[in-house]
Design a protein around this motif. Sequence first.
Motif, PDB file in Angstrom:
ATOM      1  N   MET A 392       9.954 -13.270   2.782  1.00 23.14           N
ATOM      2  CA  MET A 392       8.854 -14.007   2.138  1.00 23.14           C
ATOM      3  C   MET A 392       7.799 -14.437   3.154  1.00 23.14           C
ATOM      4  O   MET A 392       6.615 -14.489   2.848  1.00 23.14           O
ATOM      5  N   TYR A 395       5.893 -11.091   4.730  1.00 21.17           N
ATOM      6  CA  TYR A 395       4.999 -10.339   3.843  1.00 21.17           C
ATOM      7  C   TYR A 395       4.332 -11.231   2.814  1.00 21.17           C
ATOM      8  O   TYR A 395       4.152 -10.853   1.677  1.00 21.17           O
ATOM      9  N   GLU A 396       4.007 -12.488   3.232  1.00 13.61           N
ATOM     10  CA  GLU A 396       3.422 -13.413   2.259  1.00 13.61           C
ATOM     11  C   GLU A 396       2.001 -12.978   1.898  1.00 13.61           C
ATOM     12  O   GLU A 396       1.371 -12.230   2.647  1.00 13.61           O
ATOM     13  N   GLN A 418       3.962  -6.530  -0.532  1.00  9.43           N
ATOM     14  CA  GLN A 418       4.128  -7.551  -1.570  1.00  9.43           C
ATOM     15  C   GLN A 418       5.422  -7.342  -2.353  1.00  9.43           C
ATOM     16  O   GLN A 418       6.020  -8.294  -2.833  1.00  9.43           O
ATOM     17  N   CYS A 421       7.962  -9.041  -0.318  1.00  7.23           N
ATOM     18  CA  CYS A 421       7.892 -10.498  -0.512  1.00  7.23           C
ATOM     19  C   CYS A 421       8.592 -10.887  -1.821  1.00  7.23           C
ATOM     20  O   CYS A 421       9.349 -11.852  -1.892  1.00  7.23           O
ATOM     21  N   HIS A 460       3.847 -18.147  -3.660  1.00  6.60           N
ATOM     22  CA  HIS A 460       5.126 -17.449  -3.832  1.00  6.60           C
ATOM     23  C   HIS A 460       6.300 -18.411  -3.678  1.00  6.60           C
ATOM     24  O   HIS A 460       7.320 -18.266  -4.347  1.00  6.60           O
TER      25      HIS A 460
END
Length: 1337
Positions: A392, A395-396, A418, A421, A460
Amino acid sequence: MAQRILALAAEEAPERLQEALQSMGESELGDMVTRQALKGRETAALLRGIFKGSPCSQRSGVLRRLQVYKHCVPLVESGDLHLGKVSEIIGLLMLEARQLPGYALAELATLFVDVIKGGNLSNGKSLELFSTVLTALASSKESLAYGKGELNGEEFKKQLINTLCSSKWDPQNVIHLANMFRNIPLSGEELQFVVEKVLRMFSKLDLQEIPPLVYQLLLLSAKGSKKTVLEGIISFFNQLDKRQKEEQRVPQSADLEVATTPLDQLCHVEGTVILHIVSVINLDQDLGEELIKHLKTEQQKDPGKALCPFSVALLLSVAVKHRLQEQIFDFLKTSITRSCKDLQILQASKFLQDLFPQQYDVTAVILEVVKSSAFGWDYVTQGLVDLGFNLMESYEPKKPFGGKAADTSYGLSKMPAQQACKLGASILLETFKVHEPIRSDILEQVLNRVLTKAASPVSHFIDLLSNIVVSAPLVLQTSSSKVTETFDNLSFLPIDTVQGLLRAVQPLLKVSMSVRDSLILVLQKAIFSRQLDARKAAVAGFLLLLRNFKVLGSLASSQCSQAIGATQVQADVHACYNSAANEAFCLEILGSLRRCLSQQADVRLMLYEGFYDVLRRNSQLTSSIMEMLLSQIKQYYLPQPDLLPPLKLEGCIMAQGNQIFLQEPLAHLLCCIQHCLAWYKSTVHLCQGAEDDEEEEDVRFEQNFEEMLDSVTRRMIKSELEDFELDKSADFSLSSGVGVKNNIYAIQVMGICEVLIEYNFNIGNFSKNKFEDVLGLFTCYNKLSEILKEKTGKNKSTSSNKTARSFLSMGFVSTLLTALFRDNAQSHEESLAVLRSSTEFLRYAVSVALQKVQQLEETGQTDGPDGQNPEKMFQNLCKITRVLLWRYTSIPTVVEESGKKKGKSISLLCLEGLLRIFNTVQQLYTARIPQFLQALDISDGDAGETDINVTEKAAFQIRQFQRSLVNQFSSSEDDFNSKEMQSLITILSTLSKLLDPASQQFLQFLTWTVKICKENALEDITCCKGLLSLLFSLHVQYKSPVSLLRELAQDIHACLGDIDQDVELESQSHFAIVNAKTAAPTVCLLVLGQADKVLEEVDWLIKKLASLRSDTSDSSQVPNQTQALEKGIILQLGTLLTVYHELVQTALPAGSCVDTLLRSLSKTYAILTSLIKHYIQACRSTSNTIPGRLEKLVKLSGSHLTPQCYSFITYVQNIHSESLSFAEEKKKKKKEDEAAAVSTVMAKVLRDTKPIPNLIFAIEQYEKFLIHLSKKSKVNLMQYMKLSTSRDFRINASMLDSVLQEHNTEDAENEPDNNQSSTAEQTDENQEPKKKRRRKT
């Protein structure tokens, strides 16, 4: 007899002892030992006595010792003796074994091998003796008879181990045997034999016996063969998992075959094995290194084998307490993104899907590990949590989004990063659900990240928090201290984060009084904060509390369909607080909020936007809220009936120094009143009970509001712009204070008009008078709107040129559009004619709909009531789409006359709206596309939602737009509308994504698109681009587009002419869309772009080929697959070469086309080189000859590409030298002015010729590796190549001639011959490319 021997042994009389023993026969001696052992008395002493009387120096003594050994081994394994007695006997025998001579050891070892082969071991104790015997045997130097020859001890041991590993083992003895081999010195080859034999036995063992055997194997791996051990264990459990999955998928197979192990049992065994491996890795670091190295190499070959659920779980367990953690997470992250990229590449190309029917999906594997970890894999959970957060954070989302957009665009993206993520979030959520002990840890880490990453997007993490709370709201009670700690920091967080966070933890407020109280304290402090964001956070928090703490007696509003998230706490826990407490609590909050009505406009705005939702959820607060609104509006309302304007606008602004601010968003206040009043009248009013006092009070404020709104309406229609100090002469520039004030006034007046339009339309009930009022209000709105457009148009600042955000609600827009365009009721006709008579009003209604859809697309929500309710938004979208679709298809743009007067025509606006809606639905409502298409199909409006065929419905809509596009092509030049055509093409490509590529409808659409491109000579560049992009996007889903590219390249060549002007080309045209206007750069760049995509696919395939070549495990399937891939690659490249063959002979204009073509050619040669390298490797590893196909490809590149490339380079340099000489001439004419222009031309020429050396280098690299391959394969591939003299420099022949002639005249006497010969050589060398070009004509 036994007593006598014991006595003699004790007397130290060796001669008498030997005599006594010699007098006994073999069976007698054996019986005596057996009897003594069974009695359990002095067995060891008796054996010592026998050995004492059987010295190894005498042959008879050795034989007697052998007799004892041969008798004791079956005795020990018989199971008749006590284990203590067995250990005693074996210990003694092991001690004495080292004294035996080599031949006796060899005989004894052979006896053991026979016992093992016969499966006569019961407890395996005697194997300890066997290991001693083999160890002693290995150190024996004497020659031992084996078969017909002789071997030394070491070789004899090797032969025995070989025999042992080739024979059949009893499954019960495998663990004992594996344990035994640990104590024997083994060479690398012997160890490999043993390890492979033990691994082969896995499948024959009962599942419960695998963990101890694995442990023995791991201890054995300390000697070596670590890779084999790990590989064997991982592939064994991978096979078991696959079989288990197969059986779950096809349950009936259980009846046919032997049923596999139950899932829980398998998981428990795997868990134990993982524990064993981790414990051994903690002792032996090299094993951990070997594990990662093995998985990395395996992943290059076959990711499905490398990363199976078992190996992922193993890696995560090792990562927890280990220095390998970073390596492991990096490996897993790259594997995940690579898997996502591979899937993305595959989904984009039908050509690749045909070659690679199945592709491994790592995300499913990791989520399977989470599921399996429920069976007691506690040591995996920490690794899972770390991996989840790692993904997370790595690759936020990179850029901040507004409001809700974060969830939507992040959730539905198809980019590998994504997806990674999203996978991280899924891992954490699933782990949270499965493992109770780690829940508070996950929650704490999520909350920490929401607080510490406030600057970067945390949407996220907030989504994850929300899902966690929904899955187990009561868990938060145990971690409530952490939540209250988070609340303390609310005032420092951005408003979006605050709203998301409060929405996420909201269910906890219902079950925990302490948390609720601490939140209220924090919010009350924040209301008095100096920071604006803190005050906004306080308002957001208070509104949330008001929405969710119902005062007893509030209506259970059916409109409240927005998920609150507290599904598990639906028992209405807060009912335990008495209703009076809840009411007091809500009124206290309202008291705090009342103070906010005197704060900045932003804070008031939040209140006005939030009150409607509070009322809808908590109807008992109606009177309090309505009173607040009434007292607020009274400050600005002028009650005198004839006074114009009806509202005090000057009270809404505030001056601070030279700057002017909006203090009271009056239009928003009116908008809030209008919506609350409408809701009150439609809901509460109908349900009012017997409480007369309250009813009277409520009726009073209802009457007040209605009178006020009617009065404002009447007076607004009468007001002129001058009454608001706004007219055409007013200053609207944003640089002066007066201009800012006028802008604020204008936006407020326009907003008020819109609010009143909605109010009057809703209460009008289709009365003509009310609709005339609506039109009157619109006239006022429109005048101001026109003035603003005109003034900002002069300033030409694009930012201010946007229309102000409309105050109409989405629900009203859908109602209004339906009434204006689709209402055929006789009774409504007269009143609607009033509105329909104004084209401006119709255009305004459609443009507001367009604005609302755009807002929904960008942020996932709209302003106004129900703007955040996805269900309501979806229903409104369907209604709006139906109207716009009907309006566009029934009244074409050409029919509209007024469209050209000013602004866009209504039909064009409808088309733009449809395009945005189709995009929005695919983004936000993917799961509901079938219902959306169903709603558009007017023919079966109320049909059930079962089995909606998306492809059929989408094809029906596509056909409508196809007709419109064909009409555009057939219309006259004056009626041709480029903007409309672009929108139509974009809509078609958006809708085409809904078609199933395997369906008949898809094929029909593709055929139609090809036909359109072939038959229509379209000269509009943007439309041409759109149409060809659509063609390519469809074609790649059907088959590879190389043949299509070849035809387009031929057309470009025919259109632009040849680089050699003497060549005459056939004027055959495949695609009419390629013409003098579009051929370059538009079509040429699109063709090259598509060719580059094909090259990328081929490159990907070549990499896959390399991995297949290195994977030797399944040798039967690999050659077939390799051949299929090689054939696919060569066919693709072959056709691509013919595409480039056409393009490099085309007289392309200098600039982007030439530059892109040169780069694309370099890439092509690089990929040809990597293919040649693949075949060089293949020739090294096998004695295969190269396939004929490859030879043809090389021949094609030599005849159709390389010579033409060199001619093209000459052509490029010629056109550049022309542009330079042209610039030089200019320079002579106007020296000073043109100097800069010349330097620009020079820079451009340098930039454009930069790719030429790279291309020549790429060609030479290709030829270099061709020479290598020719040597390896004994096939002369260079016969097809004509070596060229072009390099990254070129000798200018004419200049050289003149210099040399001068030189000759000076030094003619000295060395005339040399100069002449060198001149001739240089001239010849330079002429060579020209000769080639002549030959081509």
